[in-house]
Design a protein around this motif. Structure first.
Motif, PDB file in Angstrom:
ATOM      1  N   GLU A 279     114.770 -82.719 -76.211  1.00 11.42           N
ATOM      2  CA  GLU A 279     116.176 -82.984 -76.511  1.00 11.42           C
ATOM      3  C   GLU A 279     117.102 -82.060 -75.733  1.00 11.42           C
ATOM      4  O   GLU A 279     118.186 -82.473 -75.296  1.00 11.42           O
ATOM      5  CB  GLU A 279     116.403 -82.880 -78.020  1.00 11.42           C
ATOM      6  N   ILE A 280     116.705 -80.810 -75.542  1.00  7.29           N
ATOM      7  CA  ILE A 280     117.496 -79.896 -74.717  1.00  7.29           C
ATOM      8  C   ILE A 280     117.537 -80.410 -73.278  1.00  7.29           C
ATOM      9  O   ILE A 280     118.594 -80.440 -72.631  1.00  7.29           O
ATOM     10  CB  ILE A 280     116.921 -78.468 -74.774  1.00  7.29           C
ATOM     11  N   THR A 281     116.383 -80.827 -72.777  1.00  5.47           N
ATOM     12  CA  THR A 281     116.311 -81.359 -71.418  1.00  5.47           C
ATOM     13  C   THR A 281     117.192 -82.591 -71.269  1.00  5.47           C
ATOM     14  O   THR A 281     117.937 -82.732 -70.279  1.00  5.47           O
ATOM     15  CB  THR A 281     114.854 -81.695 -71.048  1.00  5.47           C
ATOM     16  N   ALA A 282     117.132 -83.497 -72.267  1.00  6.79           N
ATOM     17  CA  ALA A 282     117.943 -84.716 -72.205  1.00  6.79           C
ATOM     18  C   ALA A 282     119.431 -84.396 -72.247  1.00  6.79           C
ATOM     19  O   ALA A 282     120.242 -85.008 -71.536  1.00  6.79           O
ATOM     20  CB  ALA A 282     117.566 -85.640 -73.358  1.00  6.79           C
ATOM     21  N   PHE A 283     119.818 -83.421 -73.076  1.00  4.08           N
ATOM     22  CA  PHE A 283     121.216 -83.002 -73.186  1.00  4.08           C
ATOM     23  C   PHE A 283     121.722 -82.474 -71.846  1.00  4.08           C
ATOM     24  O   PHE A 283     122.809 -82.844 -71.387  1.00  4.08           O
ATOM     25  CB  PHE A 283     121.332 -81.919 -74.266  1.00  4.08           C
ATOM     26  N   LEU A 284     120.928 -81.624 -71.212  1.00 10.54           N
ATOM     27  CA  LEU A 284     121.331 -81.049 -69.929  1.00 10.54           C
ATOM     28  C   LEU A 284     121.313 -82.105 -68.822  1.00 10.54           C
ATOM     29  O   LEU A 284     122.184 -82.114 -67.949  1.00 10.54           O
ATOM     30  CB  LEU A 284     120.420 -79.875 -69.573  1.00 10.54           C
ATOM     31  N   ARG A 285     120.337 -83.021 -68.868  1.00 13.93           N
ATOM     32  CA  ARG A 285     120.295 -84.088 -67.867  1.00 13.93           C
ATOM     33  C   ARG A 285     121.553 -84.950 -67.955  1.00 13.93           C
ATOM     34  O   ARG A 285     122.142 -85.333 -66.948  1.00 13.93           O
ATOM     35  CB  ARG A 285     119.055 -84.963 -68.063  1.00 13.93           C
ATOM     36  N   GLU A 286     121.994 -85.241 -69.180  1.00 12.27           N
ATOM     37  CA  GLU A 286     123.210 -86.027 -69.356  1.00 12.27           C
ATOM     38  C   GLU A 286     124.421 -85.277 -68.813  1.00 12.27           C
ATOM     39  O   GLU A 286     125.308 -85.868 -68.185  1.00 12.27           O
ATOM     40  CB  GLU A 286     123.422 -86.363 -70.833  1.00 12.27           C
ATOM     41  N   GLY A 287     124.468 -83.955 -69.034  1.00 12.19           N
ATOM     42  CA  GLY A 287     125.551 -83.155 -68.476  1.00 12.19           C
ATOM     43  C   GLY A 287     125.559 -83.202 -66.957  1.00 12.19           C
ATOM     44  O   GLY A 287     126.621 -83.288 -66.324  1.00 12.19           O
ATOM     45  N   ILE A 288     124.368 -83.145 -66.355  1.00  7.28           N
ATOM     46  CA  ILE A 288     124.256 -83.248 -64.896  1.00  7.28           C
ATOM     47  C   ILE A 288     124.793 -84.594 -64.427  1.00  7.28           C
ATOM     48  O   ILE A 288     125.538 -84.676 -63.444  1.00  7.28           O
ATOM     49  CB  ILE A 288     122.784 -83.061 -64.466  1.00  7.28           C
ATOM     50  N   GLU A 289     124.433 -85.670 -65.132  1.00  2.37           N
ATOM     51  CA  GLU A 289     124.889 -87.008 -64.748  1.00  2.37           C
ATOM     52  C   GLU A 289     126.407 -87.136 -64.882  1.00  2.37           C
ATOM     53  O   GLU A 289     127.063 -87.767 -64.040  1.00  2.37           O
ATOM     54  CB  GLU A 289     124.173 -88.050 -65.600  1.00  2.37           C
ATOM     55  N   ILE A 290     126.980 -86.519 -65.926  1.00  2.72           N
ATOM     56  CA  ILE A 290     128.439 -86.532 -66.082  1.00  2.72           C
ATOM     57  C   ILE A 290     129.104 -85.848 -64.894  1.00  2.72           C
ATOM     58  O   ILE A 290     130.089 -86.337 -64.331  1.00  2.72           O
ATOM     59  CB  ILE A 290     128.849 -85.841 -67.397  1.00  2.72           C
ATOM     60  N   ALA A 291     128.545 -84.702 -64.490  1.00  2.00           N
ATOM     61  CA  ALA A 291     129.100 -83.960 -63.359  1.00  2.00           C
ATOM     62  C   ALA A 291     129.002 -84.770 -62.070  1.00  2.00           C
ATOM     63  O   ALA A 291     129.953 -84.840 -61.286  1.00  2.00           O
ATOM     64  CB  ALA A 291     128.372 -82.624 -63.210  1.00  2.00           C
ATOM     65  N   LEU A 292     127.849 -85.395 -61.843  1.00  2.00           N
ATOM     66  CA  LEU A 292     127.653 -86.174 -60.621  1.00  2.00           C
ATOM     67  C   LEU A 292     128.580 -87.385 -60.584  1.00  2.00           C
ATOM     68  O   LEU A 292     129.159 -87.708 -59.542  1.00  2.00           O
ATOM     69  CB  LEU A 292     126.195 -86.625 -60.520  1.00  2.00           C
TER      70      LEU A 292
END
Length: 399
Positions: A279-292
């Protein structure tokens, strides 16, 4: 002569090739054998039974393995986790076959390949902090904490005045800090929220002093887009967001507009997890996608597991043990454990006596993949980082 038996722990292809070379194998064999020496275990979540059955069959056909829930065979399970176990050679053949399958599996194959590539590690590179350059990957960078707050748990009230803050920042740089992280809002448990205007009143006068006189990049710790814009206009180099672009929907666009590096930290409103690291990984991955999606370059993204945020004492320790799992995201990792409650609860010590505990978390964090450590005690943690780098990265020199 008696035959001796040793063991080798192979983390990536580069290490595999080096070990094979030492044996004396023909150079043509290095490329062929190295993928057989690297074994990866990947965990997929939210996989439907049709996908899971194909994944298992295709992996078994290539000599690997895939663990799935019992209900997958008869489709009684709505979704399942899948634990894939294989060498890189087996993954390569598996991915090529998966790309030929329906049910969304070609896209999954690309994501699995990305994960495997990220686990090989990224090469040392320069991080452009709006004109100030940082070398990432050669050694661990040290970020010095500067709180312009009256109520931070460690040094609240000491550096609110710009002159005092500047003096402290310069001392940290002299002690070896590579970045100064300026914050105007306390994040300690039970802290009081402050207005945007109050946050800017605390941060901007200090920031103006820092950008004029401090030679290293200045990071501003804020989740608010308006504060971030004012800080970037005033010359800040990095934005450190404790909500990974979730706290203020306008922040991603601001950071992208200025092409400033951003630190995305995991956070939450409770400590209830089914699978915490996933879940931490998914949360951070979503943040990366928002930034991109906002237009920020991927090389400007740093991730932070958020020690002390939305985690119990036991969960904080688990994150530290499993920090290396975040390397699957392919971004530099920042670790902030300095003087935190996980150290206090372990050692039963007040704030001003947690240097050794912080040092232990910094050293083990570096061993598990941390690229930047955020600390109060810069001089001491620079020494810990240099010693850890000599062991982990091979950055040794005779003094």
């Amino acid at each position: 002569m008696a035959i001796e038996i040793g063991v080798k722990f192979i983390d990536n292809l580069q290490q595999a090739r080096a070990e094979i070379m030492v044996v004396g194998s023909d150079p043509a064999g290095w490329q062929r054998m190295a993928p057989k020496a690297v074994h990866r275990v990947l965990k997929l979540t939210g996989v439907n039974p049709t996908q899971a059955n194909i994944i298992k069959q295709e992996m078994l056909a290539r000599g690997g393995e895939a663990a799935v829930a019992r209900g997958v065979v008869n489709h009684s399970a709505e979704t399942t986790d899948v634990l894939i176990m294989a060498t890189l050679k087996q993954y390569h053949a598996f991915i090529e076959k998966l790309k030929m399958q329906p049910f969304g599996l070609p896209k999954l194959a690309d994501r699995i390949q990305d994960a495997l590539d990220n686990l090989e590690g990224y090469r040392a590179r320069r991080l452009n902090c709006r004109g100030k350059l940082l070398e990432l990957g050669n050694r661990t960078l040290v970020m010095g904490i500067l709180n312009a707050t009256p109520d931070s748990f460690s040094d609240g009230g000491r550096y609110q005045e710009p002159a005092a803050a500047l003096e402290h920042a310069l001392r940290m740089v002299e002690a070896g800090a590579d970045i100064i992280d300026l914050g105007g809002v306390s994040t300690r448990p039970g802290h009081s929220e402050v207005s945007e205007d109050e946050e800017m009143r605390r941060v901007l006068p200090v920031l103006e002093k820092l950008v004029q006189s401090v030679p290293v990049p200045i990071s501003v710790d804020t989740w608010r887009s308006r504060v971030a814009r004012e800080a970037l206009e005033a010359g800040a180099h990095i934005i450190n967001d404790q909500w990974a672009l979730r706290g203020d929907p306008g922040l991603a666009a601001v950071v992208a507009e200025y092409q400033a590096p951003v630190i995305l930290m995991h956070n939450g409103h409770n400590t209830n997890y089914r699978d915490m690291m996933s879940e931490i990984t998914a949360f951070l991955r979503e943040g990366i996608e928002i930034a991109l999606e906002a237009g920020l370059a991927r090389e400007n993204i740093i991730i932070d597991p958020g020690i002390g945020f939305a985690k119990t004492y036991e969960q904080n320790l688990e994150v530290l043990r499993r920090l290396k799992e975040l390397t699957v995201l392919g971004c530099p990792i920042l670790l902030g454990t300095s003087r935190k409650s996980v150290i206090a609860k372990t050692l039963d010590l007040p704030v001003d006596q947690r240097i050794e505990g912080t040092g232990a978390t910094v050293a083990l964090g570096i061993a598990c993949g941390a690229d930047i450590v955020r600390v109060h005690d810069v001089k001491e943690m620079v020494r810990v980082a240099r010693m850890s780098d000599a062991i982990v990265r091979g950055n040794s020199h005779e003094g």
